[in-house]
Design an enzyme around this catalytic site. Structure first.
Site, PDB file in Angstrom:
ATOM      1  N   SER A 139       0.830  -1.232   0.015  1.00 37.65           N
ATOM      2  CA  SER A 139       0.083  -0.053   0.060  1.00 37.65           C
ATOM      3  C   SER A 139       0.912   1.258  -0.158  1.00 37.65           C
ATOM      4  O   SER A 139       1.902   1.219   0.513  1.00 37.65           O
ATOM      5  CB  SER A 139      -0.895  -0.010   1.385  1.00 37.65           C
ATOM      6  OG  SER A 139      -1.568   1.271   1.403  1.00 37.65           O
ATOM      7  N   TYR A 152      -2.590  -0.567  10.360  1.00 42.28           N
ATOM      8  CA  TYR A 152      -2.522  -0.933   8.892  1.00 42.28           C
ATOM      9  C   TYR A 152      -1.138  -0.433   8.429  1.00 42.28           C
ATOM     10  O   TYR A 152      -0.496  -1.074   7.564  1.00 42.28           O
ATOM     11  CB  TYR A 152      -3.550  -0.063   8.179  1.00 42.28           C
ATOM     12  CG  TYR A 152      -3.752  -0.680   6.606  1.00 42.28           C
ATOM     13  CD1 TYR A 152      -4.297  -1.695   6.410  1.00 42.28           C
ATOM     14  CD2 TYR A 152      -3.124   0.263   5.628  1.00 42.28           C
ATOM     15  CE1 TYR A 152      -4.255  -2.051   5.047  1.00 42.28           C
ATOM     16  CE2 TYR A 152      -3.261  -0.274   4.223  1.00 42.28           C
ATOM     17  CZ  TYR A 152      -3.803  -1.195   4.016  1.00 42.28           C
ATOM     18  OH  TYR A 152      -3.971  -1.829   2.793  1.00 42.28           O
ATOM     19  N   LYS A 156       1.792  -2.614   6.519  1.00 37.61           N
ATOM     20  CA  LYS A 156       2.375  -2.744   5.319  1.00 37.61           C
ATOM     21  C   LYS A 156       3.939  -2.304   5.318  1.00 37.61           C
ATOM     22  O   LYS A 156       4.579  -2.766   4.406  1.00 37.61           O
ATOM     23  CB  LYS A 156       1.463  -1.845   4.544  1.00 37.61           C
ATOM     24  CG  LYS A 156      -0.125  -2.266   4.257  1.00 37.61           C
ATOM     25  CD  LYS A 156      -0.022  -3.370   3.572  1.00 37.61           C
ATOM     26  CE  LYS A 156      -1.527  -4.045   3.219  1.00 37.61           C
ATOM     27  NZ  LYS A 156      -1.558  -5.109   2.551  1.00 37.61           N
TER      28      LYS A 156
END
Length: 238
Positions: A139, A152, A156
């Site tokens: 991402s 998150y 990532k």
């Protein structure tokens, strides 16, 4: 990486919905046998019916290493060694400061997004076809931190580092095999994006439009050098 023969199997995790389901359908449309996994049995039944014969759509949780190992063995036995493996399964929670993020949400984020890449690498890298490519879906937030999405972001960033490390191992032990982290290339209107950006997600194209570009990129245009690269799918709306 060079164009893959359409008889070559492709593996995708997280095919119940979103990017994974769109990729699975597009790869099959292009003639590739698809091995996909997910947790939503009803959604997988629908995908299996849509794809038809010649594919392997399996209920498996990517956080369960034994289940992924069994799926990998079944994939090679039924479809052959894959030349492209896409570790796509992901999880994201609503935007919130880290002190309001529950331990359960943080753990789930790390388990799905990081452990899920590990289990696919563990199971499929030794089984990947010569010259094949392992893709970890990353991402932009795995390269540029995003406040209120700390869990998150952390997951990532971990995926990016893990991919660079396994690329070094592949160069030493699996000659010709490439491992790369790939950013989808901007927002895609999925359930995950709606979770974290509830007021913005509809501004972006849907998974099917994205997959038409992304599938071709992953099949034909991922560079073999440098191994471990951080790449970005060309934006279909650019």
């Amino acid at each position: 990486m060079g164009s893959l023969n359409t008889s070559t199997p492709v593996v995708v995790s997280g095919v119940s919905r979103g990017l994974g389901a769109a990729l699975a359908r597009r790869f099959a449309e292009l003639g590739h046998p698809v091995a996909g996994c997910g947790r939503d049995r009803a959604a997988l039944d629908l995908l299996r019916a849509d794809l038809g014969a010649g594919h392997l759509i399996t209920v498996a949780d990517v956080t369960d290493a034994d289940a992924v190992q069994t799926w990998a063995e079944q994939t090679v036995r039924q479809l052959g060694a894959p030349a492209l493996v896409v570790a796509n399964a992901g999880y994201i929670s609503p935007q919130t400061p880290v002190w309001e993020t529950s331990p359960a949400d943080f753990r789930t984020t790390v388990d799905v997004n990081v452990v899920g890449v590990y289990t696919l690498a563990r199971a499929f890298l030794p089984r990947i076809a010569a010259g094949g490519t392992f893709v970890a879906v990353s991402s932009g937030w795995g390269r540029n931190p995003r406040g209120r999405l700390a869990a998150y972001t952390a997951s990532k960033f971990a995926v990016e580092g893990f991919t660079k490390a396994i690329a070094q191992e592949a160069e030493e032990l699996l000659p010709g095999v490439t491992a790369v982290a790939v950013d989808p290339g901007g927002g895609v209107d999925t359930d995950m994006l709606a979770t974290c950006l509830p007021d913005e997600h509809t501004e972006y194209p849907g998974p099917q439009e994205w997959a038409r570009v992304a599938a071709d990129y992953l099949l034909n245009d991922v560079p073999k050098e440098p191994n471990g690269a951080s790449l970005t799918v060309p934006s279909p709306w650019a």
